[in-house]
Design a protein around this motif. Structure first.
Motif, short mmCIF file in Angstrom:
data_model
loop_
_atom_site.label_atom_id
_atom_site.label_comp_id
_atom_site.label_asym_id
_atom_site.label_seq_id
_atom_site.Cartn_x
_atom_site.Cartn_y
_atom_site.Cartn_z
N ILE A 182 -10.05 2.61 10.69
CA ILE A 182 -8.78 2.06 10.18
C ILE A 182 -7.81 3.20 9.96
CG2 ILE A 182 -7.74 0.81 8.25
CD1 ILE A 182 -10.66 -0.53 8.14
N GLN A 183 -6.61 3.05 10.52
CA GLN A 183 -5.62 4.13 10.49
C GLN A 183 -4.34 3.66 9.81
OE1 GLN A 183 -5.49 4.44 14.79
NE2 GLN A 183 -6.54 6.42 14.69
N LEU A 184 -3.61 4.61 9.27
CA LEU A 184 -2.33 4.32 8.63
C LEU A 184 -1.21 5.07 9.35
CD1 LEU A 184 -3.13 4.69 4.80
CD2 LEU A 184 -3.48 2.72 6.29
N PHE A 185 -0.11 4.38 9.57
CA PHE A 185 1.09 4.98 10.15
C PHE A 185 2.29 4.57 9.30
CE2 PHE A 185 -1.92 4.33 13.56
CZ PHE A 185 -1.86 5.48 14.33
N VAL A 186 3.14 5.51 8.98
CA VAL A 186 4.38 5.19 8.27
C VAL A 186 5.55 5.46 9.22
CG1 VAL A 186 5.93 5.90 6.41
CG2 VAL A 186 3.51 5.62 5.96
N ASP A 187 6.27 4.40 9.54
CA ASP A 187 7.37 4.48 10.51
C ASP A 187 6.94 5.25 11.76
OD1 ASP A 187 9.09 2.91 9.16
OD2 ASP A 187 10.39 4.51 8.42
#
Lengths: 192, 713
Positions: free
Chosen positions: A122-127
């Motif tokens: 599971i990965q997180l990306f901000v904009d």
């Protein structure tokens, strides 16, 4: 002025109107009402639901299911029970900027490993900026992400966080009810 | 196309029209005078008998009583509209639908004017209807020849088109069941109607005006719908408040559809019946007694009046005010129904006058006089509503001017941007409206080329699209289904206007764009009928059940009064000295006697309040001081564990985690208020209590034991 010019000006004005920012003169009252909500929900032993509820700074968006609760023995979904949100392969959360300060995110969730048949990352990306990821989720299926979001990644009053999982166990064009991964805690605050 | 339709079409060429009319006139003239007057006399006699039966105060069958009264309200509107016609177009034909809508607009204007000095009481409502009926009788007598012509037309149609007659009768039957179902519908919305809308109508009836500074719902409308509820309520109980919107207004819409003419062509029977059927079988989204079909009626009337004005432009020259007045009447009436309707007539009229300005020749003065007169008249007709709104909520233009609205509870979503805006606008258009074929109606409209200078359809389209965008933009905290309710009126009026315009296409004419539009409209209408079929049938089954129940119900006498009436108005309110100010937070304030005490309905505490503003999250002492500041000594509140709907604390506690921001934001205010009231109640004397409703005297400390209400069981 031609109709085209008028249309362009109107579009620009509406874009400006939609995207306007500035200090919220009612922020203090908003804080008061959220503090009251937190206190009363905790008194009612329902504070867990607030961990996955939209607030004045966190808005759960596309890719998330509605807030769900574990069922009572009589099959009633009481709001004092364990609260969670199912999510799809890409789930969006809109997060309010605190200005030029680094922020932190905490996400707790669970993967239904028996159904999914693999160990997703599971990965997180901000904009669009990569922020963090989990190891392949195994064991009991529970995962937790603690991530720091650098201030340079927060360039708008509200940013778009994408929680991406590399597997949901199904072809994207044949989505069943994606009740395979959920989150039950989400926190957003200043890092320092 | 039938012969009769072609006959109705006789005026398709300007030279043929006068000859055809002259022929019909000669035929009628050959009849003896008594035969010419007979149809009008029969209709007049029916109206007089109905009036004589329903006006005297005595027990009657409730279904018959309210149905007859509703019919008389329509007749009264037609009478007032005939008066308007007498002044603005005495020599040109104005159909019954337009007259009825103009008359309703005039009644609305008069009602607003009466509200300023607090004279719009029940007696005034009764007199307005009676006067309207008298005016209708006068119009019948004056225009008995035209009535005879309509009867002859109907008889000819029946003879020549028996199959179509059956279809028309079936559709008329469906419309009738829809209307009777509205009269018999006992459901009221505990969230909107029971705590606010029904109480507004009762308060207006009792006090002649509508001063509710603490009510968010009062801010959200000037009060036109409440005025009409009061008028219908002269012979209806509160639970029959749907009668105005879903019966009276549906009849007005039907008359407007039946009477439509453009370029001297009637809309074909096929389009008339299919449009009406679509209207009354559409899935109901009217969850309360606020404006739905009333908005459709006035917006459709605006379209029809613009078309009428265009016809009038081709006739002898007339003073600008004679066109501007009916336009102003229907526009202002629409504006008073809901605050979000305000942009629609403004944009529609503005667009119409811009297009007229570009299409017409003449001096600048000639071209701008009418728009200026229309604007001035609209403003003049709105002024009474502005005044009453100011008296009540310290604003005459909510939401532009907040007035008593509490600004931190703004209705715009957090974290909004252009992409979300566009997506939300589309979501409301696609999923928020019961008209699932709306896109096809828009497509059909694109094929319509209007030769009229005023472009009635194009203007309504501009108004509806502008009103829709403004509405969605202003209410982004809500959801598509709720916003769809607020857009229902002008969107449906627009769809009907497209159908009426396309329905003037003739198969005998060379195929053109209008025929394409007609084909699309027919497909869209039939598709909508198919989609609505299942839900519509369930709704109609329920209507039949309700009609049967009311048909066998006992007349309204003391024995059939609900027990809440005496509880609220006598036992609880009786504990408060007459004339003393009372603030209430109860589930059914419409049972209160607003004549006896000046009463403020706290409605949804937090949304609106008098200066210096109701304190929230500051404790019960601050709230108590606030009540003292604004002169409230007596409180009537329902205890949260007894509230049957809106003031249940656990319910609002769950709304803290609701998906809709509007509820998450508001719920803490109500729970805070409820908790503060519980503390205040502990400190002060309870002067009455019954079924969980308590009356508190804020000037007296708590008594050792609470006294039961006098006479309470």
């Amino acid at each position: 002025m031609s109709a085209r010019h008028v249309a362009v000006v109107a579009l620009a004005l509406s874009a400006a109107a939609c995207g306007r920012s500035g200090a919220d003169p009612y922020a203090e009252e908003v804080k008061q009402r959220e503090a009251l909500a937190k206190r009363l929900m905790n008194e009612a032993d329902a504070g867990r639901a607030l961990l996955v509820t939209s607030t004045s700074e966190v808005q759960f968006g596309e890719g998330f299911g509605k807030l769900s609760f574990e069922l009572d023995p009589d099959q009633h979904p009481s709001f004092t029970n364990h609260a969670f949100r199912w999510m799809g392969q890409n789930a969006h959360v809109r997060l309010k900027s605190h200005g030029a300060v680094p922020m932190k995110i905490r996400i707790d969730g669970w993967v239904h490993l028996k159904v999914i048949g693999t160990q997703p990352v599971i990965q997180l990306f901000v904009d669009g900026v990569y922020i963090a990821q989990t190891d392949p989720v195994g064991g009991g299926g529970h995962f937790r992400i603690d991530a720091r979001v650098p201030e340079w990644a927060i360039r708008r009053p509200w940013v778009d966080l994408v929680i991406h999982t590399n597997a949901v166990g199904f072809h994207w064009g044949d989505p069943p009810e994606l009740n395979v991964i959920n989150i039950y805690r989400f926190e957003w605050g200043e890092a320092n | 196309m039938s012969d009769v339709e072609r006959e109705g079409d006789a005026g398709a060429t300007p030279s043929a029209a006068p000859a055809a009319r002259a022929g019909k006139g000669a035929l009628l003239a050959s009849l003896p005078p008594w035969r010419q007057a007979l149809p009008a006399a029969l209709v007049g006699a029916l109206v007089v008998v109905a009036l004589a039966w329903v006006v005297p105060g005595r027990p009657r069958n409730p279904l018959a009583e309210t149905s007859v009264w509703a019919a008389l309200v329509v007749v009264a509107f037609a009478g007032w509209g005939s008066l308007v016609r007498f002044f603005v177009a005495p020599a040109s034909p104005v159909d019954l639908g337009l007259r009825t809508a103009w008359g309703a607009g005039l009644v609305c204007a008069l009602g607003g004017a009466f509200m300023v000095p607090a004279l719009m009481v029940r007696t005034t409502a009764l007199v307005l209807v009676e006067l309207g009926v008298v005016l209708a009788l006068v119009a019948l007598a004056r225009e008995h020849t035209a009535v005879a012509q309509r009867f002859r037309f109907a008889a000819r149609f029946s003879r020549r088109e028996p199959a179509l007659l059956v279809v028309c009768l079936v559709v008329a039957g469906v419309v009738l069941v829809h209307c009777l179902g509205a009269v018999a519908d006992w459901h009221t919305n505990p969230y909107d109607d029971d705590i606010a809308y029904l109480a507004f109508a009762k308060k207006l009836s009792d006090t002649g005006t509508l001063i509710e500074p603490f009510s968010f719902r009062r801010l959200s409308a000037y009060g036109g719908q409440t005025l009409f509820l009061e008028i219908v309520g002269v012979r209806a109980v509160p639970s029959q408040a749907h009668t105005f919107d879903r019966a009276v207004c549906v009849v007005i819409i039907a008359l407007l559809v039946l009477g439509h003419r453009a370029r001297r062509r009637r809309t074909s029977v096929l389009f008339v019946v299919s449009t009406l059927l679509m209207l009354v079988t559409m899935t109901s989204i009217a969850i309360n007694t606020a404006s739905y079909f009333s908005g459709v009626a006035f917006f459709l009337a605006l379209f029809r009046t613009l078309a009428w004005a265009d016809e009038a432009d081709r006739g002898p020259s007339r003073a600008p005010w004679k066109v501007a007045l009916p336009l102003a009447l229907v526009s202002v009436a629409a504006c008073t129904l809901r605050q979000n309707y305000l942009p629609v007539p403004a944009l529609a009229l503005g667009a119409s006058y811009v297009m007229r300005f570009r299409k017409t020749r003449g001096t600048l003065r000639e071209r701008v006089t009418e728009p200026l007169v229309a604007a001035a008249m609209s403003l003049a007709l709105l002024v009474p509503w502005f005044i009453v709104s100011w008296q009540s909520s310290r604003t005459f233009l909510y939401p532009v001017m907040a007035g008593t609205f509490h600004k931190p509870l703004a209705l715009n979503a957090s974290g909004w941007n252009l992409f979300r805006e566009v997506a939300f606008q589309a979501d409301v258009a696609v999923t928020g409206l019961p008209l699932v074929t709306l896109g096809l109606f828009l497509l059909a409209a694109a094929f319509v080329v209007e030769p009229e200078a005023r472009r009635p359809l194009g203007s309504l389209c501009v108004g509806a699209v502008g009103g829709f965008v403004a509405l969605v933009h202003g209410l982004t905290q809500s959801d598509a289904q709720n916003i769809g309710r607020y857009a229902f009126a002008f969107v449906i009026a627009f769809a009907i206007a497209v159908a009426l315009t396309a329905g003037t296409a003739r198969t005998s004419a060379r195929p053109g764009r209008l025929h394409v539009a007609a084909g699309i409209v027919l497909f869209a209408t039939f598709a909508q009928l198919v989609v609505s079929r299942d839900k519509a049938w369930k709704e109609y089954l329920l209507r039949f059940q309700n009609i049967e129940s009311l048909a066998y119900a006992m007349p309204r006498v003391k024995e059939t009064e609900p027990p809440e009436l005496r509880m609220y108005s006598e036992r609880l309110q009786g504990a408060v000295p007459a004339g003393e100010r009372l603030a209430v937070l109860v589930d059914e304030p419409h049972y209160l006697d607003f004549k006896r005490n000046p009463i403020w309905n706290l409605d949804m505490p937090g949304y609106a309040s008098l200066p210096p503003g109701m304190p929230s999250f500051q404790g019960s002492e601050a709230l108590e001081r606030y009540f003292a500041t604004i002169g409230v000594r007596w409180l009537m509140v329902v205890m949260p564990d007894h509230s049957r709907y809106h003031y249940r604390r656990p319910y609002f506690l769950e709304l803290f985690v609701n998906e809709q921001e509007i509820w998450r934001a508001y719920a803490p205010y109500l729970v805070d208020f409820i908790d503060n009231i519980a503390e205040i109640r502990g400190r002060h004397r309870e002067v009455a209590r019954e079924r969980g409703v308590v009356v508190i005297d804020l000037a007296e400390p708590a008594a050792p034991a609470a006294a039961p209400a006098p006479g309470a069981p």
